[in-house]
Enzyme design. Structure first.
Site, PDB file in Angstrom:
ATOM      1  N   LYS A  35       1.140  -1.687   0.124  1.00 44.73           N
ATOM      2  CA  LYS A  35      -0.259  -0.086   0.085  1.00 44.73           C
ATOM      3  C   LYS A  35       0.729   1.361   0.391  1.00 44.73           C
ATOM      4  O   LYS A  35       0.410   2.272  -0.441  1.00 44.73           O
ATOM      5  CB  LYS A  35      -0.747  -0.327   0.993  1.00 44.73           C
ATOM      6  CG  LYS A  35      -0.722   0.393   2.777  1.00 44.73           C
ATOM      7  CD  LYS A  35      -1.546   0.111   3.682  1.00 44.73           C
ATOM      8  CE  LYS A  35      -0.781   0.579   5.317  1.00 44.73           C
ATOM      9  NZ  LYS A  35      -0.004   2.209   4.664  1.00 44.73           N
ATOM     10  N   THR A  36       2.051   1.280   0.997  1.00 47.86           N
ATOM     11  CA  THR A  36       2.671   2.644   0.811  1.00 47.86           C
ATOM     12  C   THR A  36       3.231   2.693  -0.760  1.00 47.86           C
ATOM     13  O   THR A  36       3.252   3.972  -1.071  1.00 47.86           O
ATOM     14  CB  THR A  36       3.986   2.258   1.785  1.00 47.86           C
ATOM     15  OG1 THR A  36       3.232   2.393   3.271  1.00 47.86           O
ATOM     16  CG2 THR A  36       5.136   3.594   1.881  1.00 47.86           C
ATOM     17  N   ASP A 221      -3.958   7.838   5.048  1.00 43.17           N
ATOM     18  CA  ASP A 221      -3.428   6.872   5.116  1.00 43.17           C
ATOM     19  C   ASP A 221      -4.055   5.975   5.991  1.00 43.17           C
ATOM     20  O   ASP A 221      -3.903   6.541   6.893  1.00 43.17           O
ATOM     21  CB  ASP A 221      -1.665   6.232   4.988  1.00 43.17           C
ATOM     22  CG  ASP A 221      -1.070   5.764   4.763  1.00 43.17           C
ATOM     23  OD1 ASP A 221      -1.842   4.456   4.213  1.00 43.17           O
ATOM     24  OD2 ASP A 221       0.028   5.105   5.611  1.00 43.17           O
ATOM     25  N   GLU A 222      -3.774   4.572   6.501  1.00 46.35           N
ATOM     26  CA  GLU A 222      -4.186   4.537   7.556  1.00 46.35           C
ATOM     27  C   GLU A 222      -5.494   4.615   7.744  1.00 46.35           C
ATOM     28  O   GLU A 222      -6.469   4.809   9.176  1.00 46.35           O
ATOM     29  CB  GLU A 222      -3.454   4.331   8.641  1.00 46.35           C
ATOM     30  CG  GLU A 222      -1.907   3.887   8.448  1.00 46.35           C
ATOM     31  CD  GLU A 222      -1.689   2.617   8.163  1.00 46.35           C
ATOM     32  OE1 GLU A 222      -3.061   1.600   8.717  1.00 46.35           O
ATOM     33  OE2 GLU A 222      -0.878   1.837   8.107  1.00 46.35           O
ATOM     34  N   GLN A 252      -7.399  -4.229  10.271  1.00 43.34           N
ATOM     35  CA  GLN A 252      -6.260  -4.093  10.881  1.00 43.34           C
ATOM     36  C   GLN A 252      -6.850  -3.266  11.867  1.00 43.34           C
ATOM     37  O   GLN A 252      -5.572  -2.602  12.401  1.00 43.34           O
ATOM     38  CB  GLN A 252      -5.021  -3.876   9.750  1.00 43.34           C
ATOM     39  CG  GLN A 252      -4.634  -5.099   9.238  1.00 43.34           C
ATOM     40  CD  GLN A 252      -3.257  -4.959   8.757  1.00 43.34           C
ATOM     41  OE1 GLN A 252      -2.393  -4.598   9.624  1.00 43.34           O
ATOM     42  NE2 GLN A 252      -3.464  -4.512   7.151  1.00 43.34           N
ATOM     43  N   ARG A 608       2.317 -10.538  10.686  1.00 44.03           N
ATOM     44  CA  ARG A 608       3.427 -10.137  11.014  1.00 44.03           C
ATOM     45  C   ARG A 608       4.273 -10.671  10.012  1.00 44.03           C
ATOM     46  O   ARG A 608       5.664 -10.707   9.842  1.00 44.03           O
ATOM     47  CB  ARG A 608       4.009  -9.536  11.895  1.00 44.03           C
ATOM     48  CG  ARG A 608       3.024  -8.491  12.885  1.00 44.03           C
ATOM     49  CD  ARG A 608       2.846  -7.272  12.246  1.00 44.03           C
ATOM     50  NE  ARG A 608       1.835  -7.479  11.427  1.00 44.03           N
ATOM     51  CZ  ARG A 608       1.833  -6.787  10.364  1.00 44.03           C
ATOM     52  NH1 ARG A 608       2.426  -5.294  10.332  1.00 44.03           N
ATOM     53  NH2 ARG A 608       0.380  -6.677   9.467  1.00 44.03           N
TER      54      ARG A 608
END
Length: 674
Positions: A35-36, A221-222, A252, A608
């Site tokens: 996504k980044t 973002d987020e 998330q 993770r």
């Protein structure tokens, strides 16, 4: 490589997200889906298409994320000549807006931003003023309620308590007084940065329109982590143009306790009709079996947007589950396993992470790792900004910057001691309150207070004079660090530290901290085109607040909580304490929404892991000094058998154990030169 060639290398969904530039867009970005890369490339593409850099705004939550995005975009547009877009955290963006516009709300532009310690001190002062003697509650709990109220857009006047909640009752009394005290001190707390920016937009349409005209392309973002204030702020800034792109993953969303509303992302299509929804589901981080486990767990949540992570890579080893006898046995097994895997796979200690529900679970793992001499770092220690010497010297800088900051003055006035004790400070405070002047002005007029002795009055006036001199001295921007160093010498703070700490080693560590603090002001002044003391304090305040949520890993094996692990990745992950009452937490078992957030927390932990994932639980844990039987988490039953390999003390993983033994023997022989 030009931007078109970079876009051509994206997968189809990523490419679609980058090229969609007009109207509302929701990018559902699964864990490890790049996504980044997508959001930074989209920002660069907007500039490539001719958008003015200052018209493109990307907002995120942490300094680390903002810094990474800025660096990536700068690398993509280098040589373009137009500059870079505005990439900021929510708090930095709102702080910059308020520095320009806050006079509309009745504050001066030189306001101070209070950190958590200063907020607690202010609340304690208020409790003392109203003679509130009840000691059965934690002041931190009151601050948490005030913060939640602000994040939910509840004004001080509207706070109402329930009859059976003592903390809410106390908060109802303190919140309005706290609100007024901040205004009197010309100070804001971190929640105010967001709340007052929203208030500014609501009450001053002309100001809002100016920022709408400037920021024509908005990216967040987020987005799943936004609270009510951030949600409304973003909506108002997007305006009728609705060129709003939000990126996030409802699976998330793990910060409900901090005020985040998963509904903000779940209802985005309803809030912005005509939204294009693009799902990024190809995962570039984890192996197939890890993703199979993650997908199987999270699909049990009812309130979510459908998505399934997949990988073009190998399935990898199955997820291993180990049942230990107790917490100590669990920790020993994990430490042994890490040592064996490192040797077998030729990995670094930094490739391993132990993830648990909260930092209170770290102790047995630390002890087990120490016995094997395995290096490790525990994420979530004391912040640099919480050190006494940093807070003391920051108080001096804050009163120099904002002469109405009485709270900082109260901290600095007698550090080091200068004969202005608690009784004298009380009389000075009463004098200031009766005349509606700042405490600093009261210090400068101390001889007018009959109850003060001549020596004490002289010390107070001398202190006020010194602050006045340094207010002038700090106007010389390029020598601010030298000015700060001169202040430290004048108040003989190093001598104070040497007297305060019992051992030379402890004092030296503190002196090194204060020298680093002075150097940080020098670094700030060198980097800024127009450095100011106020600007340095802003950088300091935002670093203190935001960095505590962007935990740093150190050398060795990483010991970390689920919440702190979000955004990180490790080749080998151990998720420990996967038991009922821990995960899900016993306080979360009462409601379906709370259990779903706990399941999202588990999902974050699973995703993770890059190559290998282990989960452990104990048969017994010590509770209230006694060993009690515990049950494995219900979440383990949600993982399909084909993705699992169960291990236990009676039937170990024989194939791995044999290979580890051979490798260990070969390693020992090599060390002996055989």
């Amino acid at each position: 490589m030009d931007i078109e060639r970079k876009i051509a290398r994206l997968n189809p969904r990523q490419k679609e997200a980058v090229l969609h530039t007009e109207g509302p867009l929701l990018i559902l970005a699964g864990a490890g889906s790049g996504k980044t890369r997508v959001i930074t490339m989209r920002a660069a593409y907007l500039l490539h298409r001719g958008a003015a850099p200052r018209s493109v705004l990307a907002v995120t939550f942490t300094n680390k994320a903002a810094r990474e995005m800025r660096e990536r975009v700068a690398a993509m547009v280098r040589g373009g000549g137009n500059g870079s877009p505005v990439i900021s955290t929510f708090h930095s963006l709102c702080l910059n807006i308020l520095r320009r516009e806050i006079e509309h709300l009745g504050f001066r532009k030189d306001f101070t931003v209070y950190d958590t310690g200063e907020q607690i001190s202010l609340l304690r002062n208020i409790l003392s003023d109203i003679r509130f003697h009840d000691k059965t509650f934690r002041i931190e709990s009151v601050l948490e309620r005030i913060s939640r109220s602000k994040n939910d857009c509840v004004p001080a006047a509207a706070m109402a308590s329930s009859d059976d909640d003592k903390i809410e009752e106390v908060t109802e009394r303190l919140y309005p007084r706290y609100h007024e005290a901040l205004r009197t001190l010309n100070a804001l707390d971190f929640d105010d940065l967001l709340l007052f920016a929203l208030k500014l937009f609501r009450e001053h349409p002309a100001v809002l329109q100016r920022y709408r005209e400037r920021f024509r392309y908005l990216m967040v973002d987020e987005y799943q982590d936004t609270n009510r204030v951030q949600y409304e702020f973003v909506g108002m800034l997007a305006g009728e143009r609705k060129n709003l792109c939000v990126v996030g993953d409802d699976d998330q969303s793990i910060y409900g306790w901090r005020g985040a509303h998963p509904g903000n992302i779940l209802d985005f299509e309803k809030d912005f009709p005509g939204t294009a929804v693009i799902r990024l589901e190809q995962n570039y981080r984890s192996t197939g079996h890890i993703l199979q486990a993650a997908n199987a767990v999270i699909k049990n949540n009812e309130k979510r947007m459908e998505k399934t992570l997949w990988t073009a890579g190998a399935p990898g080893p199955r997820v291993r589950i180990f049942r230990a006898a107790n917490a100590e046995d669990e920790a020993r097994w994990v430490a042994d396993r890490i040592s064996m895997i490192r040797l077998d796979r030729n990995l670094r200690w930094e490739d391993f992470a132990i993830i648990y529900r909260a930092n209170l679970f770290s102790r047995p793992f630390e002890e087990a790792l120490r016995k094997l001499r395995v290096p490790y770092s525990v994420v979530g220690g004391t912040s640099y900004f919480e050190n006494r010497e940093i807070k003391d010297l920051a108080a001096y800088l804050k009163i120099i910057s904002n002469s109405r900051d009485d709270l900082s003055l109260l901290r600095a006035a007698n550090v080091p001691k200068r004969g202005i004790g608690t009784t004298a400070l009380g009389r000075l405070s009463v004098f200031a309150r009766e005349r509606s002047i700042s405490l600093l002005e009261a210090f400068s007029r101390a001889r007018e207070i009959a109850e003060l002795g001549a020596k004490t009055a002289g010390s107070a006036e001398g202190f006020a004079g010194m602050i006045g001199r340094y207010q002038s001295a700090f106007q010389k921007r390029r020598v601010m660090a030298e000015t700060f160093a001169a202040l430290v010498e004048e108040i003989r703070y190093r001598d104070y530290i040497r007297e305060l700490y019992k051992t030379p080693e402890a004092a030296m560590r503190k002196i090194e901290n204060l020298d680093a603090f002075i150097s940080s002001l020098s670094g700030y002044a060198a980097e800024e085109a127009a450095p100011t003391l106020q600007g340095f304090l802003e950088t300091l305040a935002l670093s203190d607040f935001i960095e505590e949520k962007e935990e740093k890993t150190g050398s060795g094996v990483t010991l970390i909580s689920f919440h702190s692990a979000k955004g990180l990745e490790f080749p080998v992950v151990f998720i420990c304490g996967v038991e009922e009452d821990i995960l899900p937490h016993k306080k979360s078992s009462g409601t379906a929404d709370a259990v779903e957030e706990e399941r999202r927390l588990f999902y974050v932990g699973i995703t993770r892991a890059m190559k290998e994932l282990y989960m452990t639980y104990a048969g017994h844990r010590t509770k209230y000094g006694r060993q009690s039987a515990v049950n494995p988490s219900r979440f383990l039953d949600e993982i399909p058998d084909e993705a699992l390999k169960r291990l236990n003390n009676e039937a170990p993983d024989a194939e791995d154990e044999e290979r580890f033994a051979r490798k260990s023997l070969a390693h020992i022989k090599a060390m002996l030169g055989e």
